[in-house]
Design an enzyme around this catalytic site. Structure first.
Site, PDB file in Angstrom:
ATOM      1  N   LYS B  94       0.882  -1.169   0.000  1.00 58.06           N
ATOM      2  CA  LYS B  94       0.000   0.000   0.000  1.00 58.06           C
ATOM      3  C   LYS B  94       0.917   1.215   0.000  1.00 58.06           C
ATOM      4  O   LYS B  94       1.572   1.503   0.998  1.00 58.06           O
ATOM      5  CB  LYS B  94      -0.915   0.005   1.224  1.00 58.06           C
ATOM      6  CG  LYS B  94      -1.716   1.296   1.330  1.00 58.06           C
ATOM      7  CD  LYS B  94      -2.594   1.370   2.574  1.00 58.06           C
ATOM      8  CE  LYS B  94      -2.954   2.820   2.842  1.00 58.06           C
ATOM      9  NZ  LYS B  94      -3.857   2.977   3.992  1.00 58.06           N
ATOM     10  N   GLY B 155      -8.219   9.234   8.901  1.00 60.02           N
ATOM     11  CA  GLY B 155      -8.572   9.330  10.315  1.00 60.02           C
ATOM     12  C   GLY B 155      -9.637  10.352  10.646  1.00 60.02           C
ATOM     13  O   GLY B 155      -9.986  10.539  11.807  1.00 60.02           O
ATOM     14  N   GLY B 183     -11.022   7.973   5.422  1.00 59.96           N
ATOM     15  CA  GLY B 183     -12.135   8.900   5.608  1.00 59.96           C
ATOM     16  C   GLY B 183     -13.448   8.277   6.015  1.00 59.96           C
ATOM     17  O   GLY B 183     -14.375   8.976   6.421  1.00 59.96           O
TER      18      GLY B 183
END
Lengths: 65, 255
Positions: B94, B155, B183
């Site tokens: 990622k 976050g 989000g």
């Protein structure tokens, strides 16, 4: 000689990364190393020499998002 | 859903940070049914804390997707990815290259640069990106086969700040797996992402910081499933005016 290990000034006798891990009592298998910003693969730790002032990073698994 | 040739059943990808305890993390992973969890690399002390965490993760029996969280340059992200590949034994990464310290938005220029380097080295890159179509195209050109647009800042739990942009991404990249990353705050946010045709959702804080993380993991899984089914079932168009659902024909006359 004095090197930086994870940002902390550290005195080591080891001449290479593999020896430094031993000397500093890093025992886990799940470790990765980088020297002066470059990844050093496990099989290259023995032949990667250390010099005074080197920055050694030793990373391990951690929680992440 | 196929991600880099791997068949994945669950459309929920779950982060492993910020849980009250390792035990609760394990319960949340199980309750959510996730098959992919994200992990990270950090400086290790001689206490071997990282080795203990890695043991816990291996026992969960799910795939790991290591991240490059906290990296602010392409070079840092590439080095971190190389280290992660050795430790976690996977080509999956990622890829995060953070461009702004307040809203943690991706530095899309560094992201494309790092994605190209890593793809050339055989990595299978999951780029955390914005919802910009042109950046998406550049990432695909760089070798990415998955795109992970943000829903809102990491976050923040704000939900989908720009659903239209996600809809446009779906239309523009019909065959590319799209995973909303960051989000998501509530099950309804995750459901909405899936209704828009996203292939999956990646979230962490929404579950980890819930009062009952395991229960929230289960709730997210159901919301994602419902949203996916809604998308597949093809939702009705909205109308400006009311239209009676009960037939008028055959109404009795009482006056």
């Amino acid at each position: 000689m004095r090197i930086l290990v994870n940002g902390e000034a550290t005195e080591v006798n080891a001449a290479n990364i593999a020896a430094a891990l031993d000397e500093l009592s890093y025992e886990g298998e799940a470790l990765a190393t980088a020297l002066n910003g470059q990844f050093v693969a496990r099989e290259l730790r023995q032949e990667t020499a250390l010099q005074a002032g080197d920055q050694l990073e030793i990373l391990a698994p951690m929680q992440g998002g | 859903m196929q991600l880099y040739g791997e068949e994945i059943g669950s459309r929920l990808l779950l982060g492993t940070a910020q849980y009250p305890s390792p035990q609760i993390l394990a319960e949340a992973v199980k309750a959510s049914g996730t098959e992919i969890i994200t992990v990270s690399l950090r400086r290790e002390g001689v206490d071997g804390a990282g080795t203990g965490f890695w043991q816990l993760i291996k026992e969960l029996g799910v795939k790991v997707l290591p991240n490059t969280a906290g990296c602010h340059t392409a070079k840092e992200a590439v080095t971190t990815a190389q280290m992660a590949r050795e430790v976690f034994g996977t080509n999956w990464i990622k890829l995060e290259v953070i461009g702004h310290s307040d809203n943690l938005q991706p530095d899309v220029f560094g992201l494309v640069e790092a994605a190209r380097v890593l793809s050339d080295e055989g990595f299978q890159v999951f780029p955390y990106t914005t919802d910009d179509l042109v950046v998406g195209e550049k990432l695909l050109e760089a070798g990415c086969e998955v795109l992970m647009p943000w829903g809102a800042p990491i976050g923040s739990g704000q939900g989908l700040r720009n659903p239209d942009a996600l809809r446009a991404m779906r239309a523009h990249f019909p065959n590319v797996p799209l995973i909303v990353d960051a989000g998501i705050g509530r099950p309804s946010d995750a459901c909405m992402a899936m209704e828009l045709g996203m292939d999956a959702v990646l979230l962490n804080t929404a579950v980890a910081k819930a009062g009952d993380p395991a229960l929230m993991g289960a709730a997210m899984a159901q919301a994602i499933k419902a949203g996916r089914q809604g998308f597949a079932a093809q939702m009705m168009e909205r109308r400006d005016m009311a239209v009676p659902s009960t037939p008028i024909l055959g109404m009795a006359v009482f006056d």
